[in-house]
Scaffold this motif. Structure first.
Motif, PDB file in Angstrom:
ATOM      1  N   VAL A  45       5.211  16.839   0.606  1.00 21.43           N
ATOM      2  CA  VAL A  45       4.561  16.206  -0.546  1.00 21.43           C
ATOM      3  C   VAL A  45       3.103  15.908  -0.221  1.00 21.43           C
ATOM      4  CG1 VAL A  45       4.545  14.158  -2.027  1.00 21.43           C
ATOM      5  CG2 VAL A  45       6.721  15.197  -1.354  1.00 21.43           C
ATOM      6  N   ASN A  46       2.212  16.372  -1.086  1.00 25.66           N
ATOM      7  CA  ASN A  46       0.792  16.067  -0.976  1.00 25.66           C
ATOM      8  C   ASN A  46       0.592  14.655  -1.524  1.00 25.66           C
ATOM      9  OD1 ASN A  46      -2.001  16.114  -0.868  1.00 25.66           O
ATOM     10  ND2 ASN A  46      -2.233  17.458  -2.631  1.00 25.66           N
ATOM     11  N   ALA A  47       0.246  13.714  -0.644  1.00 31.12           N
ATOM     12  CA  ALA A  47       0.151  12.316  -1.072  1.00 31.12           C
ATOM     13  C   ALA A  47      -0.994  11.603  -0.380  1.00 31.12           C
ATOM     14  CB  ALA A  47       1.455  11.582  -0.778  1.00 31.12           C
ATOM     15  N   LYS A  48      -1.574  10.681  -1.118  1.00 30.54           N
ATOM     16  CA  LYS A  48      -2.538   9.741  -0.538  1.00 30.54           C
ATOM     17  C   LYS A  48      -1.825   8.404  -0.486  1.00 30.54           C
ATOM     18  CE  LYS A  48      -6.862   7.402  -1.020  1.00 30.54           C
ATOM     19  NZ  LYS A  48      -8.227   7.700  -0.815  1.00 30.54           N
ATOM     20  N   VAL A  49      -1.676   7.864   0.714  1.00 28.36           N
ATOM     21  CA  VAL A  49      -0.935   6.619   0.904  1.00 28.36           C
ATOM     22  C   VAL A  49      -1.910   5.518   1.294  1.00 28.36           C
ATOM     23  CG1 VAL A  49       0.984   5.508   2.103  1.00 28.36           C
ATOM     24  CG2 VAL A  49       1.048   7.988   1.700  1.00 28.36           C
ATOM     25  N   GLU A  50      -1.846   4.421   0.567  1.00 28.97           N
ATOM     26  CA  GLU A  50      -2.656   3.249   0.868  1.00 28.97           C
ATOM     27  C   GLU A  50      -1.733   2.058   1.078  1.00 28.97           C
ATOM     28  OE1 GLU A  50      -6.204   2.600  -1.586  1.00 28.97           O
ATOM     29  OE2 GLU A  50      -5.611   4.416  -2.664  1.00 28.97           O
ATOM     30  N   HIS A  51      -2.190   1.093   1.859  1.00 24.31           N
ATOM     31  CA  HIS A  51      -1.397  -0.124   2.060  1.00 24.31           C
ATOM     32  C   HIS A  51      -2.140  -1.305   1.482  1.00 24.31           C
ATOM     33  CE1 HIS A  51      -3.549  -1.910   5.615  1.00 24.31           C
ATOM     34  NE2 HIS A  51      -3.994  -0.659   5.679  1.00 24.31           N
ATOM     35  N   LEU A  67       6.669  11.662   3.844  1.00 22.52           N
ATOM     36  CA  LEU A  67       6.163  12.516   2.761  1.00 22.52           C
ATOM     37  C   LEU A  67       5.745  13.889   3.299  1.00 22.52           C
ATOM     38  CD1 LEU A  67       4.223   9.715   0.921  1.00 22.52           C
ATOM     39  CD2 LEU A  67       6.093  11.069  -0.081  1.00 22.52           C
ATOM     40  N   LYS A  68       5.148  13.912   4.484  1.00 20.71           N
ATOM     41  CA  LYS A  68       4.775  15.186   5.099  1.00 20.71           C
ATOM     42  C   LYS A  68       6.018  16.026   5.372  1.00 20.71           C
ATOM     43  CE  LYS A  68       2.174  17.253   8.855  1.00 20.71           C
ATOM     44  NZ  LYS A  68       1.307  17.044  10.006  1.00 20.71           N
ATOM     45  N   ALA A  69       7.082  15.380   5.863  1.00 20.49           N
ATOM     46  CA  ALA A  69       8.334  16.088   6.130  1.00 20.49           C
ATOM     47  C   ALA A  69       8.928  16.671   4.848  1.00 20.49           C
ATOM     48  CB  ALA A  69       9.339  15.154   6.797  1.00 20.49           C
ATOM     49  N   LEU A  70       8.665  16.024   3.714  1.00 19.48           N
ATOM     50  CA  LEU A  70       9.148  16.516   2.424  1.00 19.48           C
ATOM     51  C   LEU A  70       8.204  17.551   1.817  1.00 19.48           C
ATOM     52  CD1 LEU A  70      10.320  13.143   0.824  1.00 19.48           C
ATOM     53  CD2 LEU A  70      11.789  15.038   1.599  1.00 19.48           C
TER      54      LEU A  70
END
Length: 104
Positions: free
Chosen positions: A41-47, A36-39
């Motif tokens: 994209v501002n994202a919060k990723v949870e597992h 997502l960083k490479a794209l």
């Protein structure tokens, strides 16, 4: 997590999912963050685990292909993956899925 359309002022809510929410979803989370960083994209990723994911709200769910059928309707975008370690492949899948939604 919200499911309204992500835009430049809002983080994309992303869940990475595995059967029990332990090791593989954590590895997938780290690789999703890279993709997502490479794209840009501002994202919060949870597992999380499969059972918990069904009750959570997300814009995107990334999960092993065998789990995606169980997650139908849990998010506007569900990305099935086969190789947890393939960051470039995940980036390409996310690029395609996010463009299809008009989010990129």
């Amino acid at each position: 997590m919200s499911t309204s359309s992500p835009g430049p002022d809002r983080q994309l809510a992303v869940l990475t999912v595995c059967g029990v929410g332990m090791g593989s979803s954590l590895i997938l989370r780290m690789n999703a963050e890279k993709a997502l960083k490479a794209l840009g994209v501002n994202a919060k990723v949870e597992h999380t685990d499969l059972s918990s994911a069904r009750g959570m709200r997300a814009d995107v769910i990334i999960a092993q292909g065998l789990h995606t059928e169980d997650l139908g309707g849990a998010a506007p975008v569900i990305v099935p993956i086969s190789n947890f370690m393939d960051v470039d492949g995940l980036r390409n899948q996310l690029d395609e899925a996010l463009r299809a939604q008009g989010w990129l």
